[in-house]
Write a protein that holds these residues in place. Structure first.
Motif, PDB file in Angstrom:
ATOM      1  N   ILE A 106       0.836  -1.204   0.000  1.00  0.00           N
ATOM      2  CA  ILE A 106       0.000   0.000   0.000  1.00  0.00           C
ATOM      3  C   ILE A 106       0.873   1.258   0.000  1.00  0.00           C
ATOM      4  O   ILE A 106       0.598   2.205  -0.740  1.00  0.00           O
ATOM      5  N   TYR A 107       1.945   1.264   0.785  1.00  0.00           N
ATOM      6  CA  TYR A 107       2.842   2.420   0.767  1.00  0.00           C
ATOM      7  C   TYR A 107       3.413   2.620  -0.637  1.00  0.00           C
ATOM      8  O   TYR A 107       3.505   3.763  -1.121  1.00  0.00           O
ATOM      9  N   THR A 108       3.792   1.537  -1.292  1.00  0.00           N
ATOM     10  CA  THR A 108       4.324   1.629  -2.663  1.00  0.00           C
ATOM     11  C   THR A 108       3.263   2.153  -3.623  1.00  0.00           C
ATOM     12  O   THR A 108       3.538   3.020  -4.461  1.00  0.00           O
ATOM     13  N   GLU A 109       2.033   1.622  -3.496  1.00  0.00           N
ATOM     14  CA  GLU A 109       0.938   2.072  -4.370  1.00  0.00           C
ATOM     15  C   GLU A 109       0.667   3.565  -4.178  1.00  0.00           C
ATOM     16  O   GLU A 109       0.439   4.293  -5.156  1.00  0.00           O
ATOM     17  N   LEU A 110       0.684   4.011  -2.936  1.00  0.00           N
ATOM     18  CA  LEU A 110       0.444   5.437  -2.665  1.00  0.00           C
ATOM     19  C   LEU A 110       1.551   6.292  -3.267  1.00  0.00           C
ATOM     20  O   LEU A 110       1.279   7.348  -3.844  1.00  0.00           O
ATOM     21  N   GLN A 111       2.792   5.855  -3.153  1.00  0.00           N
ATOM     22  CA  GLN A 111       3.894   6.609  -3.747  1.00  0.00           C
ATOM     23  C   GLN A 111       3.783   6.630  -5.274  1.00  0.00           C
ATOM     24  O   GLN A 111       4.019   7.659  -5.903  1.00  0.00           O
ATOM     25  N   ASN A 112       3.381   5.501  -5.855  1.00  0.00           N
ATOM     26  CA  ASN A 112       3.259   5.414  -7.314  1.00  0.00           C
ATOM     27  C   ASN A 112       2.129   6.291  -7.861  1.00  0.00           C
ATOM     28  O   ASN A 112       2.147   6.675  -9.031  1.00  0.00           O
ATOM     29  N   HIS A 113       1.125   6.574  -7.021  1.00  0.00           N
ATOM     30  CA  HIS A 113      -0.028   7.377  -7.446  1.00  0.00           C
ATOM     31  C   HIS A 113      -0.077   8.721  -6.719  1.00  0.00           C
ATOM     32  O   HIS A 113      -1.123   9.355  -6.644  1.00  0.00           O
ATOM     33  N   GLN A 114       1.049   9.152  -6.198  1.00  0.00           N
ATOM     34  CA  GLN A 114       1.094  10.354  -5.365  1.00  0.00           C
ATOM     35  C   GLN A 114       0.515  11.579  -6.075  1.00  0.00           C
ATOM     36  O   GLN A 114      -0.130  12.418  -5.454  1.00  0.00           O
ATOM     37  N   ASN A 115       0.712  11.662  -7.380  1.00  0.00           N
ATOM     38  CA  ASN A 115       0.269  12.851  -8.117  1.00  0.00           C
ATOM     39  C   ASN A 115      -1.250  13.009  -8.148  1.00  0.00           C
ATOM     40  O   ASN A 115      -1.745  14.107  -8.395  1.00  0.00           O
ATOM     41  N   ILE A 116      -2.009  11.936  -7.895  1.00  0.00           N
ATOM     42  CA  ILE A 116      -3.472  12.064  -7.913  1.00  0.00           C
ATOM     43  C   ILE A 116      -4.069  12.159  -6.509  1.00  0.00           C
ATOM     44  O   ILE A 116      -5.276  12.351  -6.362  1.00  0.00           O
ATOM     45  N   LEU A 117      -3.252  12.015  -5.491  1.00  0.00           N
ATOM     46  CA  LEU A 117      -3.769  12.062  -4.120  1.00  0.00           C
ATOM     47  C   LEU A 117      -4.160  13.491  -3.751  1.00  0.00           C
ATOM     48  O   LEU A 117      -3.536  14.446  -4.220  1.00  0.00           O
ATOM     49  N   PRO A 118      -5.179  13.652  -2.894  1.00  0.00           N
ATOM     50  CA  PRO A 118      -5.484  14.994  -2.379  1.00  0.00           C
ATOM     51  C   PRO A 118      -4.237  15.584  -1.705  1.00  0.00           C
ATOM     52  O   PRO A 118      -3.411  14.845  -1.148  1.00  0.00           O
ATOM     53  N   VAL A 119      -4.114  16.901  -1.737  1.00  0.00           N
ATOM     54  CA  VAL A 119      -2.909  17.572  -1.251  1.00  0.00           C
ATOM     55  C   VAL A 119      -2.607  17.189   0.198  1.00  0.00           C
ATOM     56  O   VAL A 119      -1.453  16.906   0.549  1.00  0.00           O
ATOM     57  N   ASN A 120      -3.641  17.161   1.054  1.00  0.00           N
ATOM     58  CA  ASN A 120      -3.381  16.853   2.463  1.00  0.00           C
ATOM     59  C   ASN A 120      -2.874  15.424   2.650  1.00  0.00           C
ATOM     60  O   ASN A 120      -2.069  15.150   3.543  1.00  0.00           O
TER      61      ASN A 120
END
Length: 197
Positions: A106-120
């Motif tokens: 999950i940490y890897t997935e979040l890093q891989n999709h960081q550009n679409i995550l909400p700013v906070n």
């Protein structure tokens, strides 16, 4: 429900898990996000909201909140975190996947999709990984750190940093509540998945 529970209840895909995690960060009508997020992420956010609504109105969850005495105003937050603790503690009952492996994925997935995550969420992500927010729920010490982090984020004065005492004073009762409740939320999510899209 807190982060770990929402991630377990998500579909077993990166975008569904990301959507379920984003449910606490994306507010308002989801129509305005249709051009920003994929359908799978939107569906993950929708599932997050349905699970929260199911949880907030469930008699067992309400009973758990009543166990909180000194931080009653924050009882929902406290029980959400406590339920993640008991999910981590009893992980093998609810998932065939090894918890550490899922958390690292999950940490890897979040890093891989960081550009679409909400700013906070983007801003919180480095701390989330460095402090292992998801993996730390398995110990009472980790839960205490989670309460301290939440207490610092809240604008108004609060005593949430001491909420670990509420868990320890009601440990077996909240654990019993969780073990009764969680199979019901799993069943509820299973029914949602069978509904026509």
């Amino acid at each position: 429900m807190n982060y770990l529970a929402h991630l377990l209840l998500a579909e077993n895909t990166p975008k569904s898990r990301i959507g379920n995690l984003m449910g606490d960060f994306v507010k308002g009508d989801l129509e305005k996000y249709k051009n920003q997020y994929s359908e799978e992420i939107i569906n993950g956010i929708k599932l997050h909201r349905k699970v929260d609504e199911f949880t907030d109105t469930h008699p067992i969850y309400i009973s758990s909140k009543r166990r909180i005495v000194y931080n009653r105003r924050f009882s929902g937050i406290i029980i959400d975190v406590c339920y993640d603790h008991f999910l981590a503690k009893h992980w093998a009952r609810f998932s065939d996947e090894i918890l550490d492996k899922l958390v690292n994925n999950i940490y890897t997935e979040l890093q891989n999709h960081q550009n679409i995550l909400p700013v906070n969420l983007q801003q919180a992500l480095p701390r989330m990984i460095a402090e292992d927010w998801l993996g730390s729920y398995r110990t009472p010490e980790g839960v205490g750190l989670a309460f301290a982090r939440i207490a610092r984020r809240l604008k108004r004065e609060n005593t949430l940093a001491t909420a670990i005492d509420e868990l320890m004073n009601n440990y077996s009762g909240i654990e019993s509540d969780f073990l009764s409740f969680f199979p019901e939320v799993i069943s509820y999510v299973g029914k949602i998945r069978q509904e026509p899209k």
